[in-house]
Design a protein around this motif. Structure first.
Motif: not given
Length: 640
Positions: A208, A266, A270-271, A273, A287, A291-293, A296-297, A409
């Motif tokens: 994160c 988690y 993550v789900q 939007k 996207p 390291q986009y995730k 975002e997290l 994941d």
């Protein structure tokens, strides 16, 4: 459970209570014993719970003197993470194993959810109306208080439940006899198998990109990730007002770090939007960025922490942290040292301080606050930690350069095969061999199993499914009030009666009485009246009549005409001695067995392999139908 005289629990809340044995629970001595047990339990569970992340509320014990008898217990709001509830079941069982003088009860807003888990194996006399105060954990095993001898003879489903005092007396004197049946215990223990190793498997570690202040706070209190995720997950427009300017956690100083979530937390994060407000300063890369995730997290988690801090009160942090300076904390810390919680680490070392922070976090969550102290909400605790914890940005950046990889994941995605496997494991089904399938799917076996089912006499409560579980001493086919009502002789054949009874799974007793009363003179008009009643029962309950029932009604009409005509022809033949002549094609004899199987297969085939009323009802009766080989072959041909 409102109609059963039990206190209602809120949704997603589990209640647990620990009672001392009847001989030791009386007076001040019993209170002192229970309080000592509560403190000992907290110390005993510290190594297990200090690193656990609860979804909403922790497992917490307190002394309850108001109810009869006095006990220690608590309630936990587990929210969306059902594993928290079953982890508490494991804790309750282990506590009764470690403290054999305690008997425990556990229930949630559904009532006796342990019995729901073992519903396939329960004795017939046990139902929601009489199950209160019958299910206990005692000495690490599940026990069920049976009916009294008088109630057992009458086998009344509405028999009164025992009081807690009566149940405790029976447990202390006859615990071996009250042990729940092996299949019941197996079903419950299977649900909690794998603990405590399962705790680590429930975690998910992910990268994160967070403000340095949040990283420092999570180093001190990893459990604060849960309220932060919940704050973001349950946000509203008012909450997001505080996230326009980010007074507490601005995006200027952010670093990459690893955050430990539960899988439930988690998935919730993550789900979702979500796009940040442009005024907040939080921006996301494309996207396609590797390291986009993580960005975002981190953005979502930062919103959760900011929302928590925006809701903090104005009370002094010192008055809220006095729980760590009282005699209860001193006794707790001393007990931890005696139990070698610190694993021989030198006092003041890095590892020692880490274990101490975990113990403080666990103590604040799990121990009842002294009277006069103020409950610390997450936002206040976050601000307090920010004031007392130094933030070394350069050190955090050096650590970010050598982070371990985050966890895979892929468990978030489930294929149809994975779902089928889970369903088979949940129903304890194992795929039979081909020879077993061939024997099971013989048409004669299907007809015989249906005959075995419809031979049962049913009441207004429904038809009795074949029993494959443990049979108890009180198991009877039907209450004695219906045993005396034999169908007797009639112009209708036994097969026709069975077809009628097989249509009425929820048939009211007064309709059955009318059928029995008119069985000696059933004509076409009476038959139409009975069929209208069948339709009326289903439609009055808002239920559509299954198509297989419609098909069988048609078969019934043909069979009725054939039997009536056969009876007339037989009488005429006896009187005149002449042949009856050519057979009317409309009165061709109907093979009841073949007609039944044909209609069942036709209805089953119409489901196209999906779940439906036909397959669900038949499988509950122990009837298994084969796949449609013609349909499977045609599907394969079309695919090729």
């Amino acid at each position: 459970m409102e109609g059963l005289g039990r206190p209602m629990l809120a949704e997603d809340v589990v209640r647990y209570r620990f009672f001392a044995e009847a001989a030791a629970a009386a007076g001040e001595r019993g209170e002192a014993l229970l309080r000592r047990c509560a403190e000992a339990i907290v110390v005993r569970l510290a190594p297990l719970l200090s690193s656990y992340i609860w979804q909403r509320q922790p497992f917490r014990l307190s002394y309850v003197p108001a109810e009869t008898p006095a006990h220690i217990g608590g309630t936990t709001f587990f929210g969306d993470n059902l594993e928290d509830e079953w982890f508490i079941v494991y804790l309750v069982r282990e506590i009764t194993r470690e403290f054999p003088g305690l008997a425990a009860r556990i229930e949630d807003n559904d009532g006796e959810f342990l019995l729901i888990e073992a519903a396939d194996f329960l004795p017939k006399w046990l139902n929601p109306e009489n199950s209160e105060n019958r299910v206990f954990f005692y000495k690490g095993e599940l026990h069920i208080i049976p009916l009294s001898e008088t109630e057992e003879e009458e086998c009344e489903p509405w028999a009164a439940s025992p009081t807690v005092s009566q149940a405790l007396t029976l447990l202390s004197s006859r615990s071996e006899e009250l042990l729940a049946a092996e299949p019941i215990r197996t079903a419950v223990y299977k649900r909690i198998s794998g603990y405590p190793d399962k705790i680590q498997a429930s975690f998910h570690r992910a990268h994160c990109y967070l403000p340095a202040g949040i990283v420092a706070v999570l180093r001190q209190r990893p459990s604060l990730v849960a309220p932060a995720v919940q704050a973001f997950y349950l946000r509203d427009p008012v909450d997001l007002r505080a996230c326009r300017s980010f007074q507490t956690f601005p995006p200027d100083e952010r670093v990459m770090t690893v955050v430990t979530f539960t899988k439930c937390l988690y998935a919730q994060l993550v789900q979702q939007k979500f796009l940040p407000d442009k005024r907040s300063g939080y921006t996301l890369p494309l996207p396609s960025h590797p390291q986009y995730k993580a960005y975002e997290l981190g953005m979502k988690l930062a919103h959760g922490f900011e929302i928590l801090c925006s809701k903090c009160s104005k009370a002094s942090p010192d008055s809220k942290r006095n729980v760590l300076s009282g005699p209860l904390w001193e006794r707790f810390l001393r007990s931890l040292k005696e139990k070698h919680y610190f694993k021989g680490e030198m006092e003041g070392s890095v590892k020692y301080l880490e274990l101490l922070r975990m113990a403080e976090d666990y103590f604040q969550q799990s121990v009842t606050k002294p009277e006069g102290s103020v409950e610390v909400n997450p936002g206040d605790e976050i601000l307090t930690l920010l004031q007392s914890t130094p933030v070394d940005l350069k050190e955090l950046e050096r650590e970010a350069a050598c982070l371990p990889p985050d966890d895979d994941d892929s468990w978030l995605e489930m294929t149809p095969d994975d779902l089928d496997q889970l369903l088979k494991e949940a129903s304890n089904e194992s795929p039979p061999s081909s020879s077993e399938e061939e024997r099971k799917h013989e048409l004669e076996a299907v007809a015989e199993s249906m005959k075995a089912f419809v031979s049962k006499v049913s009441t207004h409560e429904g038809a009795e499914m074949p029993c494959f579980g443990v049979m108890c001493k009180c198991c009877v086919d039907r209450p004695s009030v219906l045993k005396t009502r034999e169908l007797g002789s009639s112009t209708l054949s036994t097969d026709i009666k069975k077809i009628i009874l097989s249509r009425i799974f929820n048939w009211h007793e007064h309709l059955v009485t009318k059928y029995l009363a008119c069985q000696d003179s059933v004509g076409r008009s009476e038959l139409c009246w009975l069929q209208d009643c069948f339709f009326g029962v289903f439609f009055s309950c808002g239920l559509p009549l299954p198509f297989c029932f419609l098909n069988l009604f048609i078969a019934f009409d043909k069979t009725f005409y054939f039997l009536q005509a056969s009876s007339v022809n037989a009488t005429a033949s006896q009187n005149t001695g002449s042949d009856s002549g050519a057979e009317d094609p409309e009165l061709t004899p109907v093979d009841v067995d073949m007609n039944l199987v044909a209609n069942l297969l036709e209805s089953y085939s119409a489901q196209s392999g999906l779940a439906g009323p036909n397959s669900n009802i038949l499988q509950s009766m122990g009837v298994y139908l084969p796949q449609n080989a013609d349909r499977v072959g045609s599907d394969k041909g079309a695919t090729e």
